[in-house]
Scaffold this active site. Sequence first.
Site, PDB file in Angstrom:
ATOM      1  N   ILE A  97       2.166  -2.092   0.243  1.00 17.52           N
ATOM      2  CA  ILE A  97       1.514  -2.220  -1.485  1.00 17.52           C
ATOM      3  C   ILE A  97       0.926  -0.513  -2.249  1.00 17.52           C
ATOM      4  O   ILE A  97       1.184   0.533  -1.216  1.00 17.52           O
ATOM      5  CB  ILE A  97       0.646  -3.142  -1.635  1.00 17.52           C
ATOM      6  CG1 ILE A  97      -0.952  -2.552  -0.907  1.00 17.52           C
ATOM      7  CG2 ILE A  97       1.036  -4.468  -1.285  1.00 17.52           C
ATOM      8  CD1 ILE A  97      -2.050  -4.324  -2.180  1.00 17.52           C
ATOM      9  N   SER A  98       1.854  -0.278  -3.171  1.00 18.52           N
ATOM     10  CA  SER A  98       0.950   0.748  -3.663  1.00 18.52           C
ATOM     11  C   SER A  98       1.297   1.953  -3.233  1.00 18.52           C
ATOM     12  O   SER A  98       2.818   1.812  -3.143  1.00 18.52           O
ATOM     13  CB  SER A  98      -0.265   0.143  -3.764  1.00 18.52           C
ATOM     14  OG  SER A  98      -1.068   1.843  -4.346  1.00 18.52           O
TER      15      SER A  98
END
Length: 614
Positions: free
Chosen positions: A278-279
Amino acid sequence: MQTVAMNPLRDSLNKIIGRMRARFLAGAVPATEFNAQIDFLVSPVRETRHVDGDDLLSAGLGRAGLRGAPAVFADPARPTPAEVRRRAIQMSWKGIAWLQPLAVSDTYGALASVPGREYGAFARVSGARASHRVLAQIPDAFDRRARCLLVAPASGSRGVYGAIAVAGAWGLPRGCAVVYTDKAAGSGYFDCASNSGVALDGTRAVAGSAPLEFEPASPLAGADAIGVKQAHSGDNPEADWGRHTLQAARFGLAMLDRAFPAEAPFTPQNTRIIAVSISNGAGAVLQAAAIDEAHLLSGVVAGEPNIYVEGGRPLYDYATEAALWLPCALLDAHFDTAPGARGNPLLAAAGAARCATLKAQGRLAGSSLPEQARNAREYLRAQGWSEAALKSAAISTAFDLWRSVAVLDAAAYARTGSAAMPGGYRYAALDGLGHPAAAAEIARALWWADGAGVPPGSGVAIVDAQQAPPDSYAHGLSCLRALWSGDDALAQRLRAGVAATRSGLPRAGLPVLLVHGVEDGLIPARFSSAPYLAASRKAGLPVREWQVSPAQHFDAFLALPGFAQQYVPLVPYVHAALDALWAHVALDKALPGDAEIKAVPGLPPTAANLRLPQ
């Protein structure tokens, strides 16, 4: 934790690497040509076993322990490798997951104990000055019939366990191996005052006594200075995220060979390799998808990805914009219901000072504070920010995240190394009066476990020599913004560094699932995943996106007042995407289509409320 094998230190790094390679090649089965290509390692491989009150997924803490108070060290100044590891895993969970009791049980898996082995090392991509940390977790219950390896670059700038709540939570209980990388970021901070950094086992060591996660090439300014690898290595790590990820994949295959020599070789032809995070970690897996010429990857799942492609906006651009304009804009009535935007008199005073600064600079119209705040919000809307993204961005302003990101990334993109950081910033500990000072030994012992890789935090502060009231941060932030809009040599160097991070599209035929919160205010989809998806569609590539609403960027923030009543966690949808991708690559099921998921916030979160795709 039982340490199974750790090569002794030798007088030179070459001797260390030679012994490591000899040990690797001495297995029951000769190394394959494919997996012998791990000459990118620059340290021994450290192998540890985790059973009997210790495990891979939670370091023996279980759901209750992960949720509880931070794990303590018997000797606060000199923790053991096992103590540092346990706390690092716990803090990585706390930083990513919503650790309220039912949420952990219902949305992050059962968190059952997963015994197994870990293999850790330092690696380096060609041309880089600094190493990145790689770590493979191989469960004892590894499914040898349906071989599976997840590759998980850390979220944000976190350390090597920074994606454990994403990849480990899904993969380890299913019998998959998981390999992580810190992407040449992390919290292996170097302390100039004590001349110490972080060794391979996570404990602190004096420079020269052991290979360190990071050591500046030359002294930093200030006897009390603290070196952060992402800022001070002289590299531009983000430009190499894809290579970090693919090196981690190769390391994971090689460690599977070591763990199960009778069943070697493990290769992309007989082991399904899924890259997921994620991110910033999601940006890394998408970068890897673009350069995967060797076809290591079977598929990719990217949650809320920080990805920059043609037609999008890089994080440095909109982070410096937000850092300057959002404090003023937050005073507008539109933010009255935004979590974190009200109830903080310091935030309100800082917002008023920022409005005055922008007004004095001739950049903001309005004769009254409400009018100025409204005009600041409208300015941001004109730059592409959605109302939903701005609302959840309020908490990033309250926590000073925009400045934190901009200070770190300016040094990385400009590759200033050990020289002065752009804007005159530096990192140091502070004394009781808020003045830079040498860090205490007890504080240093916590950095690797507790730090998120982006100061301020865990006792490491941003020192701003230009800070002055009433608008304390304005001058420094204006300098950082000018590096994006200006034309001097440093600005050109920084923009060249940002341009080097622009990603290509995934290689032909590689399935990619994107998952993004509509309300994401840190990495707005309009600036990142939306242009990536559009470009992929135009090229006819198998990329799908699940848009989740209402979901913002940080699952962990759902524990803060007002968040769980307005937003749902995003990581459960990343896990659902992994389910769907696995069904596609392993069971020949159809790749799922795009989805607009309308969830319902609530406590406790339920499958019915989350409306997870089946």
